[in-house]
Design an enzyme around this catalytic site. Sequence first.
Site, PDB file in Angstrom:
ATOM      1  N   GLY A 360      20.008  19.293  47.036  1.00 50.15           N
ATOM      2  CA  GLY A 360      18.947  20.203  47.439  1.00 50.15           C
ATOM      3  C   GLY A 360      17.676  19.459  47.818  1.00 50.15           C
ATOM      4  N   GLY A 362      17.329  16.522  49.205  1.00 52.02           N
ATOM      5  CA  GLY A 362      17.402  15.673  50.385  1.00 52.02           C
ATOM      6  C   GLY A 362      18.478  14.627  50.187  1.00 52.02           C
ATOM      7  CE  LYS A 378      15.780  11.299  44.790  1.00 52.32           C
ATOM      8  NZ  LYS A 378      15.823  11.862  43.447  1.00 52.32           N
ATOM      9  CG  ASP A 474      14.559  19.190  38.295  1.00 57.41           C
ATOM     10  OD1 ASP A 474      15.318  19.910  37.617  1.00 57.41           O
ATOM     11  OD2 ASP A 474      14.770  18.914  39.488  1.00 57.41           O
TER      12      ASP A 474
END
Length: 667
Positions: A360, A362, A378, A474
């Site tokens: 999600g 990338g 990233k 997260d």
Amino acid sequence: MELLLFLFLFLFQPFISPIFAVDFLYNSFNGLTNGTNVTLINDARFDNSVIRMTNDSNQYSFGRAFYPTMIRMKPSSNSTNISSFSTSFVFSILPQVSTSPGFGLAFVLSNTTSPPGALASQYFGLFTNATVPAVAPLLAVEFDTGQNPEFNDPDDNHIGIDLNNIVSAKVQSAGYYNSSGGFVPVRMRNGQNIRAWIEFNGTNLEINVTIAPVGVSRPTRPTLTYRDAVIANYVSAEMYVGFSASKTNWVEAQRVLSWSLSDTRTARDINTTNLPVFKPESSSSSLSAGAIAGIVIACVVFVVICASGYFLWWRHKKLKEEEDEIEEWELEYWPHRFSYAELNVTTGEFSKDRLLGSGGFGRVYKGTLPNNTEVAVKCVNHDSNQGLREFMAEISSMGRLQHKNLVQMRGWCRKGNELMLVYDCMPNGSLNKWIFDQPKKLLGWEHRRRVLIDVAEGLNYLHHGWDQVVIHRDIKSSNILLDSDMRGRLGDFGLAKLYQHGEIPNTTRVVGTLGYLAPELATVAAPTSASDVYSFGVVLLEVACGRRPIETTAPEEEVVLIDWVRELYAKGNAVEAADPRIKGEYDVGEMEMVLKLGLACCHPDPQRRPTMKEVIALMVGEEVATAPSDLLSELARGDSDVVLGGGGDDDLGKATPSQATPPVRLE
Ligand SMILES: *[C@@H]1O[C@H](CO)[C@@H](O)[C@H](O)[C@H]1NC(C)=O
Ligand SMILES: *[C@@H]1O[C@H](CO)[C@@H](O)[C@H](O)[C@H]1NC(C)=O
Ligand SMILES: *[C@@H]1O[C@H](CO)[C@@H](O)[C@H](O)[C@H]1NC(C)=O
Ligand SMILES: *[C@@H]1O[C@H](CO)[C@@H](O)[C@H](O)[C@H]1NC(C)=O
Ligand SMILES: *[C@@H]1O[C@H](CO)[C@@H](O)[C@H](O)[C@H]1NC(C)=O
Ligand SMILES: *[C@@H]1O[C@H](CO)[C@@H](O)[C@H](O)[C@H]1NC(C)=O
Ligand SMILES: *[C@@H]1O[C@H](CO)[C@@H](O)[C@H](O)[C@H]1NC(C)=O
Ligand SMILES: *[C@@H]1O[C@H](CO)[C@@H](O)[C@H](O)[C@H]1NC(C)=O
Ligand SMILES: *[C@@H]1O[C@H](CO)[C@@H](O)[C@H](O)[C@H]1NC(C)=O
Ligand SMILES: *[C@@H]1O[C@H](CO)[C@@H](O)[C@H](O)[C@H]1NC(C)=O
Ligand SMILES: *[C@@H]1O[C@H](CO)[C@@H](O)[C@H](O)[C@H]1NC(C)=O
């Protein structure tokens, strides 16, 4: 005339503190002795004729070089009469990667050779950080080749006066005033030899700093003048004089080539004729003799230059069409900004076979920096320029977070709405793969436990080890990465904030991940460290049970992992939830403790979840103030309706550190 001068000196010298007079000139450090002519500390060393301040092969390195005896600055410690001195030296600062963040070098005056609290990696190896100035009387002149916006650094090439504090009392961009008064900037981080003169007048409490590249004669107007009575507070009766420098991940060679100092007159002139020269590593340095060879080489070089010039022009044109201009604000942020072209090369033009993963957020590519360091790049899509800008301010502090259990960020790049973040490469991938996707390479219990402790320490650092609380938002097993030693490191910290500033396309996740989200986030938007603790609790259960937080294919009562474990716990057989694939490997008491701790972290009331500090203490089996077993059993219930099963209360005490990983101190 000379006789007069001689007589003058002869007659008056005895009255100018004769015993403590210091006057030396080291045109080179060749043949000098450690301890006699200079004292080298930590990583500082003689390297042929110069002093090298840091050690390239150490990730964190600092070095100091002092004159072995202290110089007298005041007749006695309570006197207000401060002496003067004059010093001159030649230095060279050469980073291995010209675009990497810089560190610089400082000339120091300190009452101790090891200022208490100095960090080994940053701030010239002299200071802690802005909020806690070093305590010893310490005065430094920094030649700083890095920019820390939070310390008011104007650029990455400046001189500053530091009074016990990394935040300079006065700063000035590096350069000198030429004979017609024009300011000529001097780049300090390209390896060129730079001569510096520092005049310290103790009567006036004034410091003048002048620099100029070797070859330029001494400018008459100083680069920086600082005059303030507060200087007196930073001077003790006797002080060491010398140099100090430090570095982190990037190699920067800080060299001192020559040094002279006098506390009775102007420092003697350094003879700069035969100083060594340090240049960035360049490929063509052949000195083959023959004229023909020379001509041939020249021709080839010419052709190559023309061809590559054309190629670069063509490529630049092509890239220019793709790449956005670098906006001014982007240059302000600390972690190194890579150019798109650089990352393009690093990742082999983002080729498919370099793709490490996608999701999600990338895509992630593997890259190799020019110095052969492996990195992960990233790419994050983003639509909002405003959000990006705010995010960059955060990146700038994120880049500074350093802990052995965090994935180190090395830099970033932006192309249009795509943001690229460069991290240290984690060769063993993410934790979830080792638990769910690789039945053959299944991670054993001891490993799992160690990784969980690692992650707890990383998260504890984010929550408590930094001057502001960093909320990860997260935490999940796919954000936990394993380094080459199979130690756990937390990745992607701070990214969730970016998602909040503007939703990223093609994902339903805005902040956090379903299954790991604390229940209060459904009603109260503001995440807290307690909501991170919740997510960590889910990870604890996930790893101990070898099950995803939401297992849609499982029987109905087992779909939601937390509910299932809590139910089993209430019935007094929580261990039934443990991963059957590692049966026999774990100590039952230990497993039960982890499960209980997981439930405690997932307590519906954020106030009643343990802090990461307590989590670590429990996991490594340290004593905590509140009786841990009572705390946990009570917390683990989570819901007052659930009847607490018997037998669970005293097991925690058994998880003593006998065979547990030794408690690792947090920095
Ligand atoms: C280094 O120290 C020794 C011993 O004190 C001294 O003899 C020598 O002159 C010093 N070298 C320089 C260059 O000052
Ligand atoms: C210099 O001497 C000090 C002690 O006097 C020692 O700790 C240090 O390791 C020495 N450094 C080098 C490079 O020899
Ligand atoms: C740098 O440090 C490493 C170990 O920390 C040591 O082995 C090495 O010799 C040092 N290098 C130099 C040039 O002193
Ligand atoms: C300074 O200190 C010395 C001894 O430490 C003392 O004798 C003297 O009176 C002090 N002078 C002042 C001005 O405080
Ligand atoms: C400081 O200097 C003044 C003037 O030179 C002198 O009279 C005084 O005695 C000095 N004080 C000390 C403590 O040396
Ligand atoms: C340095 O100065 C501080 C504060 O004045 C003092 O506490 C400390 O003992 C001094 N250290 C040395 C080595 O003189
Ligand atoms: C001094 O510097 C200014 C600005 O950099 C320049 O225009 C001028 O030509 C320089 N003068 C001399 C004498 O070098
Ligand atoms: C310091 O400044 C005072 C006042 O300008 C001057 O008299 C003195 O000579 C200066 N000292 C040195 C060492 O330059
Ligand atoms: C510092 O520079 C200023 C301006 O050139 C000069 O007036 C002053 O005397 C200098 N002070 C010292 C200590 O050299
Ligand atoms: C500087 O050193 C060179 C040789 O290293 C010497 O030839 C020259 O005379 C020296 N210059 C001065 C001013 O001492
Ligand atoms: C800066 O100082 C604060 C206050 O003591 C401390 O909590 C924090 O950890 C320090 N930061 C660093 C990077 O050392």
